[in-house]
Design a protein around this motif. Structure first.
Motif, short mmCIF file in Angstrom:
data_model
loop_
_atom_site.label_atom_id
_atom_site.label_comp_id
_atom_site.label_asym_id
_atom_site.label_seq_id
_atom_site.Cartn_x
_atom_site.Cartn_y
_atom_site.Cartn_z
N UNK A 110 9.03 -64.17 15.82
CA UNK A 110 8.18 -65.19 15.21
C UNK A 110 9.00 -66.31 14.57
N UNK A 111 10.29 -66.08 14.38
CA UNK A 111 11.16 -67.10 13.78
C UNK A 111 11.96 -67.86 14.84
N UNK A 112 11.65 -67.62 16.10
CA UNK A 112 12.41 -68.25 17.18
C UNK A 112 11.48 -69.03 18.11
N UNK A 113 12.05 -70.03 18.76
CA UNK A 113 11.27 -70.84 19.70
C UNK A 113 11.66 -70.50 21.13
N UNK A 114 10.78 -70.80 22.03
CA UNK A 114 11.01 -70.56 23.44
C UNK A 114 11.81 -71.70 24.06
N UNK A 115 12.64 -71.35 25.02
CA UNK A 115 13.27 -72.36 25.87
C UNK A 115 12.50 -72.40 27.19
N UNK A 116 11.73 -73.47 27.36
CA UNK A 116 10.97 -73.73 28.59
C UNK A 116 10.03 -72.59 28.98
N UNK A 117 9.62 -71.77 28.01
CA UNK A 117 8.69 -70.70 28.31
C UNK A 117 9.27 -69.61 29.19
N UNK A 118 10.62 -69.40 29.08
CA UNK A 118 11.22 -68.35 29.91
C UNK A 118 12.44 -67.69 29.27
N UNK A 119 12.98 -68.26 28.21
CA UNK A 119 14.02 -67.61 27.42
C UNK A 119 13.71 -67.87 25.95
N UNK A 120 14.39 -67.15 25.06
CA UNK A 120 14.13 -67.26 23.63
C UNK A 120 15.41 -67.71 22.91
N UNK A 121 15.24 -68.66 22.02
CA UNK A 121 16.34 -69.15 21.20
C UNK A 121 17.14 -68.00 20.58
N UNK A 122 18.45 -68.03 20.78
CA UNK A 122 19.33 -67.05 20.15
C UNK A 122 19.32 -65.67 20.77
N UNK A 123 18.61 -65.48 21.87
CA UNK A 123 18.56 -64.18 22.53
C UNK A 123 19.34 -64.29 23.85
N UNK A 124 20.52 -63.69 23.95
CA UNK A 124 21.38 -63.89 25.12
C UNK A 124 20.88 -63.14 26.36
#
Length: 500
Positions: free
Chosen positions: A378-392
């Motif tokens: 809930x504290x992170x944003x999506x990258x283009x609806x297919x990856x999550x900020x800060x999640x490798x």
């Protein structure tokens, strides 16, 4: 093994390691596997699915009449021609998926009854460790992977959504949720009340109408329905020309995309015209004197919630025949013999079906951690609806609301494969979406703007979902018309993707 993969630590004894690990053997996971197999033929991968068979939603949903609400020329894969009618049953879709599995030799790579219960990323080892529960033996297994691909959809397969109404325990009949339909449920000659008016109710009611004494669709508020033909008018003429299947598939795919795109455009630019069209269409299928404005004229804008397809107007035909009826009212309480409505009317019932939706659940409900620290999505944003900020090294598949899910699944698979190819060319092992300094002041917006789409299952889950930004590449829930050219144009080395 390529250079980038070989730099990662060797797996521990008793641990199975794969270059790629896919969670979910539904339409998304099978599609992702086909793309990986083609683009990385030397890469190892496995698909884990918690259920006992493939198909995802088509494995879960066994209620009478279960079918796709999307046409199969776009719900099917771009690389696998669909040969049936536009609207298909759950069994027909599973047959299609079984062919894809066989043609791509995926069966040996799928593990059923394997539920992921935790996922932890190690920066030191540059890999994910998944804790997995095996249903048939009760064992706890461990898998590791360099790249995790979450294809488990967005709802909880184990628990459908049923509100709590007063008096439910007093009802002497049977209460059933469509997601948990009993195989031995006998509806013949019974009085059935279906609570809800979405795509599931619209599918279930025509399938039950000829078997039951009577079926009533009880809705709190109306839904928009589209009485589309079961077969597109182009299908028969094209097949009469004896064209190759892939030609027919591509032509039909483009025809359906164009039609759906026009409906979406109208929903934003000419909502009153689209409303009038849908209501007039319903009125033409219903008996004279039927109160269409009360029962089929929602308060929301067309496509602010899903427009449910009723092939050849089958729901309306069931109403016209007298075997089905519609009641728009609020539930006061259940009692021993049925449902007492707020208006004072009583609906007698032997069986009550709660077609009231589902609970949203991402990533199969598994908790994620990075280097032992829990991930609060809930504290992170999506990258283009297919990856999550800060999640490798983690991609996920989320399809469209207003177009076929698989159109986006294919686009995601292509882009993620290009990202992985870039990693390998550059000798990198990790890719992580990272908000740049230029976007640091970006507002963190809810997962969905209610002005865009406000279905109940989305609104109930907003506080538990990841966020989005107000600009590219941190936005999602765009339309296929926007992404069909935008996503293929994305460069794998864009600033928001940090490689190391």
């Amino acid at each position: 093994m390529d250079t980038a993969t070989s730099r990662q630590a060797a797996p521990a004894a008793g641990v199975e390691h794969f270059d790629f690990l896919i969670v979910g053997a539904g339409i998304s996971g099978i599609g992702a596997a086909c793309h990986l197999r083609k683009r990385f033929p030397q890469g190892s991968f496995v698909i884990l699915d918690a259920m006992a068979g493939f198909g995802g939603t088509w494995w879960t949903h066994r209620y009478p009449g279960a079918r796709s609400d999307s046409d199969l020329y776009t719900y099917g894969y771009s690389f696998k021609p669909w040969r049936g009618s536009s609207i298909a049953t759950a069994d027909e879709i599973r047959t299609y998926l079984s062919e894809v599995i066989a043609e791509n030799d995926l069966a040996p790579r799928i593990r059923y009854g394997h539920k992921v219960t935790a996922a932890d990323w190690s920066s030191r080892d540059q890999r994910w460790t998944l804790t997995v529960s095996r249903a048939d033996t009760g064992e706890t297994l461990t898998f590791t992977t360099g790249f995790l691909w979450m294809c488990a959809g967005y709802y909880d397969h184990n628990r459908g959504y049923t509100p709590e109404w007063p008096g439910m325990a007093d009802f002497r009949g049977q209460i059933v949720h469509p997601q948990h339909w009993p195989e031995d449920l006998d509806c013949a000659g019974k009085r059935v009340v279906v609570i809800g008016s979405g795509a599931t109710a619209a599918t279930l009611i025509p399938a039950l109408a000829d078997k039951v004494a009577h079926v009533t669709m009880l809705q709190r508020s109306p839904t928009f329905f589209a009485a589309d033909p079961r077969a597109h008018p182009l299908e028969a003429p094209l097949r009469a020309l004896d064209l190759p299947d892939d030609w027919i598939h591509e032509i039909m795919r483009r025809a359906h995309i164009a039609k759906a795109g026009e409906v979406v455009r109208m929903s934003f630019e000419q909502p009153d015209d689209l409303r009038a069209f849908l209501i007039d269409q319903a009125r033409a299928h219903l008996p004279a004197g039927f109160d269409v404005d009360r029962h089929f004229n929602p308060a929301y804008r067309p496509w602010q919630q899903r427009i449910a397809v009723v092939p050849d107007g089958d729901l309306f035909a069931a109403i016209r025949s007298g075997k089905a009826s519609v009641v728009t009212d609020a539930i006061g309480r259940f009692d021993a013999s049925g449902v007492q409505l707020a208006s004072g009317e009583h609906l007698d019932a032997d069986i009550i079906v709660t077609a009231t939706g589902f609970n949203m659940q991402f990533f199969g409900g598994a908790p994620f951690s990075i280097d032992g620290e829990p991930v609060d999505f809930t504290q992170r944003v999506t990258w283009r609806g297919m990856m999550i900020e800060g999640v490798p090294n983690m991609a996920y598949v989320l399809g469209y609301f207003r177009a076929s899910w698989t159109l986006r699944s294919d686009l995601i698979s292509d882009l993620m494969c290009r990202v992985i190819e870039h990693m390998r060319r550059e000798g990198r092992t990790v890719v992580e979406p990272t908000v740049t300094a230029d976007d640091a002041d970006m507002p963190r917006l809810p997962w969905m703007d209610p002005k865009n789409f406000n279905a109940g299952y989305v609104m109930r889950a907003q506080d538990h979902l990841f966020r989005q930004g107000d600009r590219a590449p941190w936005r999602h829930q765009l339309e296929y018309g926007e992404e069909m050219s935008a996503l293929p144009a994305v460069q794998a080395d864009e600033a928001a993707l940090a490689y190391r």
